[in-house]
Scaffold this active site. Structure first.
Site, PDB file in Angstrom:
ATOM      1  N   ASN A   6      32.529  34.955  42.383  1.00  6.88           N
ATOM      2  CA  ASN A   6      32.237  36.163  41.608  1.00  6.88           C
ATOM      3  C   ASN A   6      31.947  35.850  40.144  1.00  6.88           C
ATOM      4  O   ASN A   6      31.858  36.753  39.312  1.00  6.88           O
ATOM      5  CB  ASN A   6      33.378  37.183  41.722  1.00  6.88           C
ATOM      6  CG  ASN A   6      34.700  36.647  41.180  1.00  6.88           C
ATOM      7  OD1 ASN A   6      34.774  35.534  40.650  1.00  6.88           O
ATOM      8  ND2 ASN A   6      35.756  37.437  41.322  1.00  6.88           N
ATOM      9  N   GLU A  60      38.423  37.024  35.512  1.00  6.59           N
ATOM     10  CA  GLU A  60      37.717  37.787  36.528  1.00  6.59           C
ATOM     11  C   GLU A  60      36.678  38.730  35.913  1.00  6.59           C
ATOM     12  O   GLU A  60      36.812  39.149  34.766  1.00  6.59           O
ATOM     13  CB  GLU A  60      38.722  38.599  37.349  1.00  6.59           C
ATOM     14  CG  GLU A  60      39.760  37.765  38.089  1.00  6.59           C
ATOM     15  CD  GLU A  60      39.227  37.167  39.386  1.00  6.59           C
ATOM     16  OE1 GLU A  60      38.017  36.897  39.473  1.00  6.59           O
ATOM     17  OE2 GLU A  60      40.029  36.964  40.306  1.00  6.59           O
TER      18      GLU A  60
END
Length: 241
Positions: free
Chosen positions: A136, A143
């Site tokens: 990702n 993140e």
């Protein structure tokens, strides 16, 4: 940004190890930024081989790891401290007291993050930061999201990251849900960054990170802002470059 694609894993590993070894040869007291996961293991193996052949020494170097799971016992086989001990530290002449990994079992995780950030700043800047990249686009455990935290901090791991890490644990429920990680701003302070990616499953995110827009929704894209990045890709990961 220098992007190198290799047909042979051996060539990728020796190139990465050679860059780190050259730094240590020219600057024995170098500060190394290290990473865990599958991406750097081949490079660590090459460095161990070079050490055994007398080509490099870590005796005066220090190291700082990017991240650590929260709440995982330090002696757990999947803790990042255990990983580094097994994959590199115990096989070379680095002094263990000069190796640093966040304390995922600290009673006050936020205070530990602040302490670790200060420790990196006091010893740094990091001379070379080794990085992998998540599917990702995460680097360290930063993140994707609307915002990113600059310094070392506690992060809730995304579902995609938990699923990717589940292969290392008995079950999905055993995967730690939080981690401590150096922030993107911390990472970008390094003098040089060495990004390593392997496999066709990383090809799309590599293209997004290196050729797409710079956005917090792909934290690795912020590497485009750094003046000295070397990217090492195998043929699969580099298929779109």
């Amino acid at each position: 940004m220098n992007i190198w694609t290799f047909d042979q894993e051996k060539d990728l590993n020796t190139t990465g190890a050679g860059l780190i070894a050259a730094l240590l040869q020219s600057k024995p007291k170098a500060v190394l930024g290290l990473a865990t996961g599958s991406s750097p293991v081949g490079i660590y193996n090459e460095l161990i081989d070079m050490y055994r052949r007398g080509l490099v020494s870590f005796a005066n170097a220090s190291s700082f790891n990017l991240d650590e799971y929260v709440g995982l016992p330090v002696d757990h086989s999947e803790s990042y401290r255990s990983f580094m001990n097994e994959k590199l530290f115990k096989h070379v002449d680095i002094k263990l007291e000069n190796t640093h990994v966040p304390d995922g079992n600290a009673p006050d995780p936020d205070a530990e993050c602040a302490h670790y950030e200060q420790l990196v700043n006091d010893h740094g800047p990091v001379d070379i930061q080794l990085l992998g990249i998540g599917h990702n686009g995460h680097i360290g455990f930063n993140e994707p999201g609307a915002n990113l935290t600059g310094g070392t901090h506690v992060v809730d791991l995304k579902e995609e990251t938990l699923k990717a890490n589940a292969r290392f644990f008995p079950s999905f429920d055993d995967v730690p849900k939080q981690a401590m990680t150096m922030g993107v701003a911390s990472i970008l302070k390094a003098k040089q960054i060495l990004l390593v990616a392997r496999g066709e499953d990383k090809a799309e995110i590599i293209r997004t990170a290196l050729r797409g827009p710079i956005t917090t929704e792909c934290p690795a894209s912020l590497l485009q802002c750094h003046p000295n990045v070397i990217v090492l890709l195998d043929r699969g990961a580099g298929r779109f470059m």
